[in-house]
Design a protein around this motif. Structure first.
Motif, PDB file in Angstrom:
ATOM      1  N   GLY A 103       0.838  -1.196   0.000  1.00  0.00           N
ATOM      2  CA  GLY A 103       0.000   0.000   0.000  1.00  0.00           C
ATOM      3  C   GLY A 103       0.868   1.239   0.000  1.00  0.00           C
ATOM      4  O   GLY A 103       1.770   1.403  -0.827  1.00  0.00           O
ATOM      5  N   GLY A 104       0.620   2.137   0.961  1.00  0.00           N
ATOM      6  CA  GLY A 104       1.413   3.353   1.058  1.00  0.00           C
ATOM      7  C   GLY A 104       2.816   3.129   1.576  1.00  0.00           C
ATOM      8  O   GLY A 104       3.650   4.033   1.514  1.00  0.00           O
ATOM      9  N   GLY A 105       3.096   1.951   2.102  1.00  0.00           N
ATOM     10  CA  GLY A 105       4.455   1.631   2.535  1.00  0.00           C
ATOM     11  C   GLY A 105       4.706   1.799   4.014  1.00  0.00           C
ATOM     12  O   GLY A 105       5.796   1.507   4.491  1.00  0.00           O
ATOM     13  N   TYR A 140      10.179   8.644  -1.624  1.00  0.00           N
ATOM     14  CA  TYR A 140       9.580   9.938  -1.309  1.00  0.00           C
ATOM     15  C   TYR A 140       8.241   9.776  -0.615  1.00  0.00           C
ATOM     16  O   TYR A 140       7.381   8.989  -1.018  1.00  0.00           O
ATOM     17  CB  TYR A 140       9.405  10.774  -2.573  1.00  0.00           C
ATOM     18  CG  TYR A 140       8.765  12.115  -2.283  1.00  0.00           C
ATOM     19  CD1 TYR A 140       9.445  13.094  -1.557  1.00  0.00           C
ATOM     20  CD2 TYR A 140       7.460  12.388  -2.686  1.00  0.00           C
ATOM     21  CE1 TYR A 140       8.850  14.305  -1.259  1.00  0.00           C
ATOM     22  CE2 TYR A 140       6.859  13.604  -2.400  1.00  0.00           C
ATOM     23  CZ  TYR A 140       7.569  14.558  -1.682  1.00  0.00           C
ATOM     24  OH  TYR A 140       6.974  15.751  -1.368  1.00  0.00           O
ATOM     25  N   ASN A 141       8.062  10.565   0.438  1.00  0.00           N
ATOM     26  CA  ASN A 141       6.827  10.586   1.228  1.00  0.00           C
ATOM     27  C   ASN A 141       6.490  12.049   1.461  1.00  0.00           C
ATOM     28  O   ASN A 141       7.264  12.782   2.088  1.00  0.00           O
ATOM     29  CB  ASN A 141       7.048   9.840   2.544  1.00  0.00           C
ATOM     30  CG  ASN A 141       5.847   9.875   3.469  1.00  0.00           C
ATOM     31  OD1 ASN A 141       4.831  10.495   3.172  1.00  0.00           O
ATOM     32  ND2 ASN A 141       5.971   9.208   4.607  1.00  0.00           N
ATOM     33  N   GLY A 201      -1.964   1.821  -8.701  1.00  0.00           N
ATOM     34  CA  GLY A 201      -2.350   2.957  -9.520  1.00  0.00           C
ATOM     35  C   GLY A 201      -3.549   3.651  -8.909  1.00  0.00           C
ATOM     36  O   GLY A 201      -4.605   3.039  -8.734  1.00  0.00           O
ATOM     37  N   LYS A 202      -3.413   4.936  -8.589  1.00  0.00           N
ATOM     38  CA  LYS A 202      -4.466   5.668  -7.893  1.00  0.00           C
ATOM     39  C   LYS A 202      -5.223   6.640  -8.786  1.00  0.00           C
ATOM     40  O   LYS A 202      -6.053   7.412  -8.302  1.00  0.00           O
ATOM     41  CB  LYS A 202      -3.861   6.408  -6.693  1.00  0.00           C
ATOM     42  CG  LYS A 202      -3.297   5.473  -5.631  1.00  0.00           C
ATOM     43  CD  LYS A 202      -4.381   4.565  -5.059  1.00  0.00           C
ATOM     44  CE  LYS A 202      -3.860   3.665  -3.960  1.00  0.00           C
ATOM     45  NZ  LYS A 202      -4.943   2.796  -3.421  1.00  0.00           N
ATOM     46  N   SER A 203      -4.942   6.638 -10.076  1.00  0.00           N
ATOM     47  CA  SER A 203      -5.682   7.477 -11.019  1.00  0.00           C
ATOM     48  C   SER A 203      -5.601   6.848 -12.399  1.00  0.00           C
ATOM     49  O   SER A 203      -4.871   5.873 -12.610  1.00  0.00           O
ATOM     50  CB  SER A 203      -5.121   8.908 -11.039  1.00  0.00           C
ATOM     51  OG  SER A 203      -3.810   8.916 -11.584  1.00  0.00           O
ATOM     52  N   SER A 204      -6.354   7.408 -13.346  1.00  0.00           N
ATOM     53  CA  SER A 204      -6.369   6.888 -14.725  1.00  0.00           C
ATOM     54  C   SER A 204      -6.388   8.044 -15.708  1.00  0.00           C
ATOM     55  O   SER A 204      -7.360   8.260 -16.437  1.00  0.00           O
ATOM     56  CB  SER A 204      -7.585   5.974 -14.945  1.00  0.00           C
ATOM     57  OG  SER A 204      -7.450   4.762 -14.257  1.00  0.00           O
ATOM     58  N   MET A 236       3.983   6.199  11.104  1.00  0.00           N
ATOM     59  CA  MET A 236       3.804   7.290  10.158  1.00  0.00           C
ATOM     60  C   MET A 236       3.355   6.726   8.815  1.00  0.00           C
ATOM     61  O   MET A 236       3.801   5.658   8.402  1.00  0.00           O
ATOM     62  CB  MET A 236       5.112   8.064   9.995  1.00  0.00           C
ATOM     63  CG  MET A 236       5.592   8.745  11.260  1.00  0.00           C
ATOM     64  SD  MET A 236       7.161   9.629  10.974  1.00  0.00           S
ATOM     65  CE  MET A 236       7.423  10.368  12.598  1.00  0.00           C
ATOM     66  N   GLN A 237       2.497   7.497   8.124  1.00  0.00           N
ATOM     67  CA  GLN A 237       1.906   7.005   6.891  1.00  0.00           C
ATOM     68  C   GLN A 237       2.322   7.842   5.681  1.00  0.00           C
ATOM     69  O   GLN A 237       3.023   8.838   5.804  1.00  0.00           O
ATOM     70  CB  GLN A 237       0.384   6.971   7.030  1.00  0.00           C
ATOM     71  CG  GLN A 237      -0.107   5.972   8.064  1.00  0.00           C
ATOM     72  CD  GLN A 237      -1.612   5.872   8.098  1.00  0.00           C
ATOM     73  OE1 GLN A 237      -2.307   6.791   8.530  1.00  0.00           O
ATOM     74  NE2 GLN A 237      -2.152   4.751   7.651  1.00  0.00           N
ATOM     75  N   ASN A 238       1.833   7.431   4.526  1.00  0.00           N
ATOM     76  CA  ASN A 238       2.205   8.045   3.260  1.00  0.00           C
ATOM     77  C   ASN A 238       0.969   8.189   2.386  1.00  0.00           C
ATOM     78  O   ASN A 238       0.067   7.358   2.427  1.00  0.00           O
ATOM     79  CB  ASN A 238       3.242   7.160   2.559  1.00  0.00           C
ATOM     80  CG  ASN A 238       3.658   7.700   1.208  1.00  0.00           C
ATOM     81  OD1 ASN A 238       3.668   8.916   0.985  1.00  0.00           O
ATOM     82  ND2 ASN A 238       4.008   6.817   0.292  1.00  0.00           N
ATOM     83  N   TYR A 239       0.916   9.279   1.597  1.00  0.00           N
ATOM     84  CA  TYR A 239      -0.119   9.453   0.581  1.00  0.00           C
ATOM     85  C   TYR A 239       0.504   9.233  -0.795  1.00  0.00           C
ATOM     86  O   TYR A 239       1.711   9.422  -0.991  1.00  0.00           O
ATOM     87  CB  TYR A 239      -0.706  10.865   0.608  1.00  0.00           C
ATOM     88  CG  TYR A 239      -1.461  11.229   1.859  1.00  0.00           C
ATOM     89  CD1 TYR A 239      -2.100  10.279   2.633  1.00  0.00           C
ATOM     90  CD2 TYR A 239      -1.538  12.560   2.273  1.00  0.00           C
ATOM     91  CE1 TYR A 239      -2.802  10.628   3.772  1.00  0.00           C
ATOM     92  CE2 TYR A 239      -2.237  12.919   3.413  1.00  0.00           C
ATOM     93  CZ  TYR A 239      -2.867  11.957   4.162  1.00  0.00           C
ATOM     94  OH  TYR A 239      -3.551  12.315   5.285  1.00  0.00           O
ATOM     95  N   GLN A 240      -0.346   8.887  -1.756  1.00  0.00           N
ATOM     96  CA  GLN A 240       0.165   8.765  -3.115  1.00  0.00           C
ATOM     97  C   GLN A 240       0.554  10.135  -3.653  1.00  0.00           C
ATOM     98  O   GLN A 240      -0.003  11.160  -3.274  1.00  0.00           O
ATOM     99  CB  GLN A 240      -0.885   8.125  -4.026  1.00  0.00           C
ATOM    100  CG  GLN A 240      -2.128   8.970  -4.255  1.00  0.00           C
ATOM    101  CD  GLN A 240      -3.250   8.605  -3.322  1.00  0.00           C
ATOM    102  OE1 GLN A 240      -3.020   8.004  -2.287  1.00  0.00           O
ATOM    103  NE2 GLN A 240      -4.483   8.957  -3.701  1.00  0.00           N
ATOM    104  N   SER A 241       1.511  10.142  -4.560  1.00  0.00           N
ATOM    105  CA  SER A 241       1.943  11.357  -5.252  1.00  0.00           C
ATOM    106  C   SER A 241       1.939  11.093  -6.752  1.00  0.00           C
ATOM    107  O   SER A 241       1.849   9.938  -7.193  1.00  0.00           O
ATOM    108  CB  SER A 241       3.348  11.774  -4.801  1.00  0.00           C
ATOM    109  OG  SER A 241       3.368  12.137  -3.437  1.00  0.00           O
TER     110      SER A 241
END
Length: 876
Positions: A91-93, A277-278, A817-820, A253-258
């Motif tokens: 997931g976000g790692g 990168y986070n 993949g979080k978008s298309s 600690m968490q991470n969001y997609q970029s």
């Protein structure tokens, strides 16, 4: 989150090693081998475990030895990555942020059970693996039943059922200690002790572990503990009692997609992304600070009783309880209209927490814009604070199953399943970042606002029974509760002999939902044009399932099976009361799932294989899509909106192969291949609302607030539809085991963003973006390798060294993949008074940047690069 966390862990390990005369793992004769029947390790009779060449379902089993040998510092779901039709990633790692899909269905629609007890969240159906990070320490076997499975409960097993079987208290006497180290300062110390069963039938088991360090990505510090206590009592052959209490408190600690462009910006700036990168973290006063921290403790207690009433009858029961405490942090407020992610960052892309702190106190931060006019006072629109959305709960349940053997071939079972769940969802402030108060204005009972001055630590309490809410006067951001009750009954009739086994089973369940909003004015507040109350009152929904299957053993080596079933499944709490409101969904309906499956199995001394074909339809699925920019007729502007999709239908079909080949006593191979075709089948209706829950009626191509969305044929996203794996295990000498696995993933589609580009026009025209559907991500190959060596020290003492390297060749790949966002062609452009379509297309092409053939504007998670873990275990 303290900088001395790793030092504390080192001290803990040294102290443990120097004072404990204990050892890790089990005697060889007690270790569960790959050939051992999983029934031998089942803790209680309520667990529905599939039996080879008997239960007609697609099943894969992973034993304790494989988990201990190969999991290392991976996420618990990743041990299933070589199982057909399962896609597992980090997931976000962050620690415990791993996720998995079974046949294209996430854990909301895949039943996860521990010793036969369901653990999917009763409000949303989710399973957060960070809550179960310690399961790998206590798992005796892990069985995955793909499809509807053999469970008799009316559970969310649309994709499959994952049965985790934990260690029993009556294992042979043993004492265990191990230390694991890994990349990025990963350090885990674990101690366990089993007393064995004494002459009076008593046995006990205890385990404690601590894990700390960081994951592969930057800004991913974590600390977690695991405890497990079991007490068994078997006074005679008639009764067997097992009491367990386990929990895994942690913070991470968490991470969001970029976007891919952002990863490359902080990589080499040209074509090499910075996979570490986070975007969520930075430094405050020299200490690491993250805007997103998950913290949780979910202790689970159970009391199992197996009563052998006679040679033909058995009653198995379990009483269980869970007390979840914790939540996840985020940010409230803005600075000059910009949220925290839109503010200028450091050259390395870190959040400038020191500057945020200073701005909140009234210091002039040049590139943040105007100086704060209310220093020290934060509101929803001025200043930044970190809040936590608490998601605590109290959960109590029972499960009882009566089994009776009519004769040598026929048997039946009936049972009851009852659950009560109360979820607490307040918000609290966890860091004021230089402010002295936060003014909350959403509580309608305390207008115009009230001041919040207390900050809570974003870490789980050491007390597993801590109160879910401490001080109600200090609640911020939100304050609602959810209450769910469940009562079900189930039954099964089974026929079995050496050649044929068949079953028919069914269940009926009633589920009650209630939402409680503590911030509205009871009987006065309006939502969506209706006057609402603090308590909605219970809405009850009836659900059922029926399924059956048949297995036929053609001979001692070959067998075939078929199964089929139908579910009428209650939607989750968020579909009953959508839009985060007190208004009941007027179009509420059960989800309908139908599935059929056929399989073939082959067994010989050297080769074992299974082949499965499946077809599953999922109708009337409730889906809420947010963040849609809808153009409004007249002024040409766009409104940020959401849509409730009605009548969504998916079809999942595919084929699976799984096999093992024993070449010699020293070498064996294992492999799998699965290919799926998972897609939407129809064009559902979307009901449009603005972010204040008001229907959007002034929208192009809409009838009232309803539009038709072009989803027919669009691929289901978020999981690779084609997977393959091939591995070997080599044992040149008895103490040495060398192993490696190749994995391949393809047909992974990104999440598609439903917006106005998916709305079908009145004349039936389908926009280009909808025609293209979900974006296909690049395929990828991964290689893992490891070894294990056991030194025999004599007198039943062993020193075992285990090492693993994951992603050996450091492959760069997109795991999620979080978008298309598709690359446009000429047909996407229309002429304007100033430019032709060709000129617009040429300008677009000149600025287009791609990575492995996809637009760099797509948001993704990159998979981890090369990582490693090594374990030292001492046994005596």
């Amino acid at each position: 989150m303290k900088s001395n966390s790793v030092k504390k862990s080192v001290f803990t390990v040294i102290l443990t090693l120097s004072t404990a005369s204990v050892y890790f793992a089990q005697q060889k004769k007690d270790t569960i081998s790959r050939e051992t029947d999983i029934e031998a390790v089942v803790l209680t009779g309520v667990a529905d475990i599939a039996k080879d060449r008997k239960t007609p379902v697609a099943v894969s089993t992973i034993k304790e030895a494989q988990i201990v040998e190969r999991l290392g510092n991976q996420e618990f779901p990743e041990i299933l990555a070589t199982t057909p039709s399962i896609y597992a990633t980090k997931g976000g790692g962050g620690f415990g942020d791993g996720r998995m899909n079974v046949r294209g269905f996430d854990t909301n629609n895949t039943a996860v059970m521990i010793n036969g007890v369901p653990v999917n969240d009763m409000e949303g159906g989710t399973v957060y693996w960070s809550n179960w990070a310690g399961l790998s320490d206590v798992t005796s076997a892990l069985q995955v039943q793909r499809g509807l499975g053999s469970s008799k409960l009316a559970i969310a097993s649309v994709g499959g059922t994952i049965n985790v079987i934990t260690r029993a208290a009556d294992k042979k006497e043993e004492k265990n200690v191990s230390v694991t180290v890994g990349n990025n300062g990963y350090l885990k110390s674990m101690f366990s002790y089993n007393t064995g069963k004494n002459a009076k039938g008593w046995a006990a088991s205890f385990l404690m572990s601590r894990t700390a360090g960081a994951m592969y990505i930057d800004g991913s510090d974590f600390e977690g503990y695991n405890y497990y206590m079991a007490l068994g009592y078997q006074p005679n052959k008639t009764h067997d009692f097992q009491f367990t209490f386990t929990g895994a408190p942690q913070w991470h600690m968490q991470n969001y997609q970029s976007s891919i462009a952002t990863y490359i910006k902080y990589g080499n700036g040209v074509d090499e992304p910075n996979r570490r990168y986070n975007s969520n973290w930075g430094y405050l006063n020299g200490e690491k600070m993250s805007q997103s921290v998950n913290y949780y403790s979910k202790p689970v207690m159970s009391l199992n009783w197996d009563w052998t009433m006679s040679e033909k009858s058995k009653l198995s029961s379990v009483l269980y309880a869970s007390w979840g405490r914790g939540g996840g942090t985020g940010v409230l407020g803005s600075i000059n209209g910009k949220n925290i992610n839109a503010l200028p960052k450091t050259a390395d892309g870190l959040i400038r927490f020191d500057d945020i702190y200073n701005w909140n106190q009234g210091v002039n931060v040049a590139d943040f814009g105007a100086v704060n006019k209310t220093p020290g006072i934060a509101t929803r629109t001025n200043g930044l604070v970190r809040r936590a959305h608490v998601n605590s709960h109290d959960w109590y349940g029972f499960l009882t199953n009566f089994q009776h053997k009519i004769n040598q071939e026929w048997n039946f079972s009936v049972g009851l399943d009852g659950r009560y769940y109360y979820g607490y969802h307040p918000g609290v402030i966890t860091d004021f970042w230089g402010n002295r108060e936060y003014r909350e204005n959403l509580n309608m009972n305390q207008q115009p606002y009230y001041s919040v001055t207390q900050a809570y630590n974003a870490a789980p309490s050491a007390n597993p029974f801590a109160k879910a809410i401490k001080d109600k006067s200090q609640i911020a951001s939100r304050n609602y509760d959810g209450e769910v009750m469940w009562l079900g009954t189930f039954g099964q009739v089974e026929y079995s002999n050496d050649i044929i086994s068949a079953f028919v089973q069914g269940s009926v369940s009633e589920q009650w939902f209630q939402r409680i909003d503590n911030w509205i004015v009871d009987g006065v507040t309006k939502q969506q044009g209706q006057v609402v109350n603090t308590k909605t009152g219970f809405k009850d929904l009836l659900g059922f399932n029926v399924k059956g299957g048949l297995n036929y053993n053609l001979d001692s080596k070959n067998n075939v099976f078929v199964n089929a079933g139908y579910y009428s499944k209650q939607p989750n709490n968020y579909a009953v009361y959508p839009n985060n409101s007190q208004v009941l969904n007027p179009r509420l309906t059960n989800e309908k799932i139908a599935s059929v499956e056929a399989g073939y199995g082959f067994r010989s001394s050297a080769f074992r294989a299974n082949v499965n074909l499946y077809y599953t339809t999922w109708k009337d699925r409730f889906t809420r899509v947010s963040g849609i920019n809808i153009p409004v007729t007249g002024n040409g502007t766009a409104i940020n909106a959401y849509a409730n999709l009605l009548g969504v239908q998916e079809v999942h079909m595919g084929a699976e192969f799984e096999g093992t080949l024993k070449v010699t006593d020293y070498l064996d191979f294992n492999g799998m291949f699965s290919i799926g075709d998972w897609k939407y089948k129809n064009n559902p209706i979307g009901e449009l609302f603005d972010n204040n829950n008001n229907p959007l009626t002034d929208v192009p191509n809409a009838t009232q607030n309803q539009v038709t969305l072009a989803l027919d044929g669009v691929k289901v996203s978020d999981a690779a539809q084609t997977t393959a794996a091939l591995g070997f295990t080599l044992k040149p000498v008895k103490p040495l085991s060398i192993f490696s696995t190749w994995r391949y993933n393809d047909n992974l589609y990104g999440v598609f963003n439903i917006d106005n580009n998916f709305i079908i026009k009145p004349d039936g025209t389908v926009p280009n973006n909808a025609k293209r559907g979900a974006l296909k991500m690049p395929s990828y190959n991964l290689f893992d390798a490891g070894l294990s060596y056991a030194f025999d020290l004599g007198n039943a003492q062993k020193l075992i060294l285990t090492g693993n390297v994951y992603n050996v060749f450091d492959t760069v790949y997109i795991s999620d993949g979080k978008s298309s966002t598709h690359i446009k062609d000429l047909s996407d452009f229309t002429a304007t008074p100033t430019q032709t379509a060709q000129q617009q297309y040429d300008a677009y092409q000149a600025n287009l940047k791609t990575w492995k053939g996809i637009d760099q504007n797509n948001t993704v998670y990159f998979g981890s690069g090369r990582t490693w873990a090594a374990t030292v275990s001492y046994r005596f």
